[in-house]
Scaffold this motif. Sequence first.
Motif, PDB file in Angstrom:
ATOM      1  N   VAL A  18       0.922  -1.239   0.077  1.00 21.49           N
ATOM      2  CA  VAL A  18      -0.057   0.023   0.157  1.00 21.49           C
ATOM      3  C   VAL A  18       0.883   1.298   0.025  1.00 21.49           C
ATOM      4  CG1 VAL A  18      -1.688   1.158   1.373  1.00 21.49           C
ATOM      5  CG2 VAL A  18      -1.979  -1.092   1.218  1.00 21.49           C
ATOM      6  N   PHE A  19       1.898   1.241   0.649  1.00 22.19           N
ATOM      7  CA  PHE A  19       2.908   2.314   0.898  1.00 22.19           C
ATOM      8  C   PHE A  19       3.609   2.782  -0.437  1.00 22.19           C
ATOM      9  CE2 PHE A  19       7.246   3.924   2.041  1.00 22.19           C
ATOM     10  CZ  PHE A  19       6.822   5.132   2.440  1.00 22.19           C
ATOM     11  N   PHE A  20       4.046   1.650  -1.092  1.00 21.44           N
ATOM     12  CA  PHE A  20       4.698   1.961  -2.249  1.00 21.44           C
ATOM     13  C   PHE A  20       3.796   2.224  -3.225  1.00 21.44           C
ATOM     14  CE2 PHE A  20       8.191  -0.381  -0.172  1.00 21.44           C
ATOM     15  CZ  PHE A  20       9.254   0.464  -0.286  1.00 21.44           C
ATOM     16  N   PHE A  21       2.627   1.841  -3.512  1.00 17.70           N
ATOM     17  CA  PHE A  21       1.903   2.356  -4.215  1.00 17.70           C
ATOM     18  C   PHE A  21       1.030   3.479  -4.080  1.00 17.70           C
ATOM     19  CE2 PHE A  21      -2.973   2.188  -5.590  1.00 17.70           C
ATOM     20  CZ  PHE A  21      -2.600   1.939  -6.927  1.00 17.70           C
ATOM     21  N   MET A  22       0.959   4.071  -3.074  1.00 20.12           N
ATOM     22  CA  MET A  22       0.694   5.456  -2.733  1.00 20.12           C
ATOM     23  C   MET A  22       1.813   6.226  -3.175  1.00 20.12           C
ATOM     24  SD  MET A  22      -1.606   5.384   0.861  1.00 20.12           S
ATOM     25  CE  MET A  22      -2.556   6.935   0.574  1.00 20.12           C
ATOM     26  N   VAL A  35      -3.706  12.889   3.223  1.00 22.63           N
ATOM     27  CA  VAL A  35      -3.565  12.608   4.567  1.00 22.63           C
ATOM     28  C   VAL A  35      -3.428  11.122   5.320  1.00 22.63           C
ATOM     29  CG1 VAL A  35      -4.735  13.218   6.911  1.00 22.63           C
ATOM     30  CG2 VAL A  35      -4.805  14.850   5.035  1.00 22.63           C
ATOM     31  N   PHE A  36      -4.317  10.251   4.464  1.00 20.98           N
ATOM     32  CA  PHE A  36      -4.235   9.036   4.942  1.00 20.98           C
ATOM     33  C   PHE A  36      -2.918   8.418   4.701  1.00 20.98           C
ATOM     34  CE2 PHE A  36      -5.255   4.391   3.895  1.00 20.98           C
ATOM     35  CZ  PHE A  36      -5.787   4.147   5.090  1.00 20.98           C
ATOM     36  N   TRP A  37      -2.098   8.977   3.744  1.00 20.08           N
ATOM     37  CA  TRP A  37      -0.876   8.467   3.187  1.00 20.08           C
ATOM     38  C   TRP A  37       0.175   8.616   4.393  1.00 20.08           C
ATOM     39  CZ3 TRP A  37       3.941  11.271   2.637  1.00 20.08           C
ATOM     40  CH2 TRP A  37       4.810  10.378   2.101  1.00 20.08           C
ATOM     41  N   TRP A  38       0.137   9.558   5.257  1.00 24.65           N
ATOM     42  CA  TRP A  38       0.742   9.906   6.220  1.00 24.65           C
ATOM     43  C   TRP A  38       0.702   8.759   7.450  1.00 24.65           C
ATOM     44  CZ3 TRP A  38       4.750  13.219   6.817  1.00 24.65           C
ATOM     45  CH2 TRP A  38       4.894  14.421   6.118  1.00 24.65           C
ATOM     46  N   PHE A  39      -0.410   8.144   7.509  1.00 26.98           N
ATOM     47  CA  PHE A  39      -0.686   6.993   8.539  1.00 26.98           C
ATOM     48  C   PHE A  39      -0.015   6.015   7.759  1.00 26.98           C
ATOM     49  CE2 PHE A  39      -3.414   3.298   9.035  1.00 26.98           C
ATOM     50  CZ  PHE A  39      -3.350   3.038  10.317  1.00 26.98           C
TER      51      PHE A  39
END
Lengths: 218, 270
Positions: A18-22, A35-39
Amino acid sequence: MSITKAILIASDIPVLLVFFFMIARYRYLENTLKVFWWFIMCSAIVQIIALVLWLLQKNNLPLLHFYVPVGFALLVWYYKMVLAKLITKRVINAVILLFVCFSIVNSIFFQGIFIFNSNALTVESILLIILSIFTFIVLLNQEMHAIPQSVKQSLSWINSGVLIYYASTLLLFYFANYCARHYSVNINTYDWLFHSAASITMYICFFVGIWKQVKEYR
Amino acid sequence: MEAGKGISLVDIIIPFTIVLFVIAVGVVLLYVNFQKNLYRQQLDKAALKSSQQEDLLRNSIQVQEEERKRVASDLHDELGAVISIIRMNLVLIQQKVKKQEDAAPGMESAIEGLISLSESGISSVRNISHQLMPPQLELFGLIKTLERFAETINASGKIDICLSVKNELPEMDWPVTLGLYRISMELINNTIKHAGAKKITMEFDYDNHQLMLNFKDDGKGLDTNGDSTAGMGFKNMEIRISALKGNIAYGNNAEGAGFTAAVKIPFNID
């Protein structure tokens, strides 16, 4: 490497995915998802460090004492953004502040940084379950046009992930210390295997939600 | 070390955790199902609303046409007949006045003037009633009526209307015939009033379960810089097309000056 160990390690893959996709699709992310990306970033970094410490056979619990309040604050910040027109910001800010204070007090006076912070995790789970059910009610209200359609779909998936994970792990968190003290490593491993399954489900839900929004935005 | 005898805490935690997981998944699945149903209900509601609006539109047009027909018939049969009788009596009086030697001077010319006025009245009544509801439309159909109208306009020499039929039109219901007639008349009137055109080309066609009307003129076209809002007549025409479940595409000619419109109305031959 045992199968159990492999599964526990593999459970870290979805959050990284999820992190790399984002990161790869960051410019297509809608503002609330930024904002969700920070989480997600916080979760991914903590998971990687925790995994390394675990493989080095070092206690990684201090990380959890950092992650629980910070992760909670970031996740609730995301909810605050998407439910901005429906929720009193001061209430949300107060909840974040109170929980962070509670978590710090718990880590200093009740469950030290080398002990599993089950109190904070249990409270976090209850708060997020309430928030998630509230969000579902809001999403089902067709008269409500406060949430844009583009946000609704990703929010549905992310909220589903949050509800499934925190509802499923509530008892595990609450009894974690008790089980660690009174039961064998094997039994505790089963508990954490189940936790891994819930965690994988949550991050898959996150991934689908983000992917759908990115697909629509492009 | 395993704690306790009989049922241990783990025996409770794990099943309960699984139950909570199932409940959470169930809540999510129910939510998805509710949302789908709500979405479907919303779509149904929107479709129903749109269908009710279409019915309302059709009914209002039908009522309007019936009222026009009644007014046209009353005008022609009653007012027209009354003026005709007045004219006939005036002619009789004129004949008597001619025979009388002691008639007041100027009497004959006054009667002549009244006869002329009554003839003009009869002609106006006939024109208005024909404009409200052309009798040929019901008797001879759309194309013949429009051809007749085009001949009258062409005879004036100001504008040339060229009417053609690509594929023969099927026998149409009265609302469709009347609708197409009103649409054609509105397009022609707009061109005559505003376009300053010399030629109008109208082509009717029936293909693939669709009635088509392609309209073109060589006038000044639509004003693309100024106020582009449609006039009352044009709005009425759009409402008529919508009531017939059709559509219209219009704009300026690609090759230069002039207005063009393409009307499509679905029509199945039973």
